[in-house]
Design a protein around this motif. Structure first.
Motif, PDB file in Angstrom:
ATOM      1  N   ALA A 129       0.748  -1.083   0.172  1.00  0.00           N
ATOM      2  CA  ALA A 129       0.100  -0.089   0.095  1.00  0.00           C
ATOM      3  C   ALA A 129       0.924   1.195  -0.113  1.00  0.00           C
ATOM      4  N   GLY A 130       0.475   2.343  -0.124  1.00  0.00           N
ATOM      5  CA  GLY A 130       1.001   3.832  -0.069  1.00  0.00           C
ATOM      6  C   GLY A 130       1.770   4.093  -1.359  1.00  0.00           C
ATOM      7  N   ALA A 131       2.831   4.624  -1.545  1.00  0.00           N
ATOM      8  CA  ALA A 131       3.391   5.388  -3.019  1.00  0.00           C
ATOM      9  C   ALA A 131       4.321   4.378  -3.330  1.00  0.00           C
ATOM     10  N   VAL A 132       4.321   4.157  -4.593  1.00  0.00           N
ATOM     11  CA  VAL A 132       5.317   3.286  -5.281  1.00  0.00           C
ATOM     12  C   VAL A 132       5.882   4.271  -6.446  1.00  0.00           C
ATOM     13  N   SER A 136       6.535   3.959  -0.209  1.00  0.00           N
ATOM     14  CA  SER A 136       6.746   2.275   0.282  1.00  0.00           C
ATOM     15  C   SER A 136       7.617   1.376  -0.270  1.00  0.00           C
ATOM     16  N   VAL A 137       7.763   1.806  -1.686  1.00  0.00           N
ATOM     17  CA  VAL A 137       8.700   1.176  -2.541  1.00  0.00           C
ATOM     18  C   VAL A 137       9.124   1.843  -3.785  1.00  0.00           C
ATOM     19  N   ILE A 138      10.426   1.690  -3.837  1.00  0.00           N
ATOM     20  CA  ILE A 138      11.007   2.353  -5.067  1.00  0.00           C
ATOM     21  C   ILE A 138      11.595   1.262  -5.878  1.00  0.00           C
ATOM     22  N   THR A 168      20.053   8.130  -6.772  1.00  0.00           N
ATOM     23  CA  THR A 168      18.734   8.800  -6.743  1.00  0.00           C
ATOM     24  C   THR A 168      18.015   7.923  -5.749  1.00  0.00           C
ATOM     25  N   VAL A 169      18.104   6.623  -5.549  1.00  0.00           N
ATOM     26  CA  VAL A 169      17.462   5.801  -4.867  1.00  0.00           C
ATOM     27  C   VAL A 169      17.790   6.147  -3.228  1.00  0.00           C
ATOM     28  N   ASN A 228      12.121   3.182   5.790  1.00  0.00           N
ATOM     29  CA  ASN A 228      11.660   1.881   5.810  1.00  0.00           C
ATOM     30  C   ASN A 228      11.010   1.506   4.011  1.00  0.00           C
ATOM     31  N   THR A 229      11.642   2.241   3.409  1.00  0.00           N
ATOM     32  CA  THR A 229      11.472   2.002   1.900  1.00  0.00           C
ATOM     33  C   THR A 229      11.997   0.736   1.270  1.00  0.00           C
ATOM     34  N   PHE A 230      11.201   0.304   0.555  1.00  0.00           N
ATOM     35  CA  PHE A 230      11.827  -1.158   0.227  1.00  0.00           C
ATOM     36  C   PHE A 230      12.259  -1.178  -1.321  1.00  0.00           C
ATOM     37  N   ILE A 231      13.333  -1.347  -1.754  1.00  0.00           N
ATOM     38  CA  ILE A 231      14.074  -0.899  -3.106  1.00  0.00           C
ATOM     39  C   ILE A 231      13.993  -2.570  -3.697  1.00  0.00           C
ATOM     40  N   PHE A 232      13.391  -2.373  -5.002  1.00  0.00           N
ATOM     41  CA  PHE A 232      13.388  -3.476  -5.928  1.00  0.00           C
ATOM     42  C   PHE A 232      13.923  -2.976  -7.383  1.00  0.00           C
TER      43      PHE A 232
END
Length: 218
Positions: free
Chosen positions: A44-47, A114-116, A134-135, A142-146
């Motif tokens: 959920a949240g912004a990606v 939430s995710v980058i 940039t990441v 708590n941002t998840f990187i993928f």
């Protein structure tokens, strides 16, 4: 085989449409599954999708995770136009925001992500540090990187074989782009060195014979 950089952007509509019309359903569908397995919870949240291209993967994520909203960033206006059309057709436009920007850029929105994520952008970059910096700049605690990308084969002979096996029936413009991309991709060892230089502690995982994943929470 030494790396051979390629143009950073698909700037013509011919290139963008050829890429968009190619059949990536299996690979891109699997990409969502790979993310779910590693993220391990409801999204959920912004990606933020850096280098969103024509939006095929972004559409798949949006359909799979209806509680999330998405920002797609790309430097190619033809790609962004295809993304806008795709989301309008799929009825997903209200959960999407597209930004034309060349990283690093202040035009990329700064917010609590939430995710980058980034798919098949890294190999296009002449200087890979711009992605990792940039990441690092945009990620919260708590941002998840993928990040998913190609990885470079051992030899040009292997590149030619892979292109023929995987895109033999595709238009010539797409086959040439695929060949160039494989030659421009980084090895897992090179990516490990990039992360170390950027001060990012993320996992690196080789997937199949031509892909690599970089992921984890900061």
């Amino acid at each position: 085989m030494k790396r051979t950089p390629e143009p950073e952007l698909m700037e013509t509509m011919e290139q963008a449409e050829a890429y968009d019309q190619a059949d990536f359903s299996e690979a891109h569908g699997k990409r969502v599954d790979l993310f779910r397995e590693r993220y391990g919870r409801e999204l959920a949240g912004a990606v933020l999708d850096i280098g969103c291209g024509s939006g095929d993967i972004l559409e798949r994520f949006a359909k799979k995770f209806p509680k999330a909203s998405f920002i797609g960033v790309d430097g190619s206006e033809p790609m962004l136009e295809l993304s806008r059309r795709r989301m309008a057709k799929a009825g997903l436009s209200k959960r999407m925001n597209f930004v034309r920007a060349f990283i690093p850029s202040d035009d990329v929105p700064k917010q609590d992500y939430s995710v980058i994520m980034s798919h098949s952008l890294l190999h296009h970059l002449h200087e890979p540090s711009v992605l990792w910096n940039t990441v690092k700049q945009l990620a919260g605690k708590n941002t998840f990187i993928f990040v998913a990308d190609l990885r470079r084969p051992i030899s040009e002979k292997d590149v030619a074989r892979i292109v023929e096996e995987r895109s033999g029936e595709e238009p010539e413009v797409l086959k040439q782009d695929f060949y160039n991309s494989l030659c421009a991709a980084f090895t897992a060892e090179e990516i490990e060195a990039q992360l170390k230089q950027a001060g990012l502690k993320l996992k690196i995982e080789e997937v199949g014979d031509i892909h690599v994943l970089v992921y984890g929470a900061l």
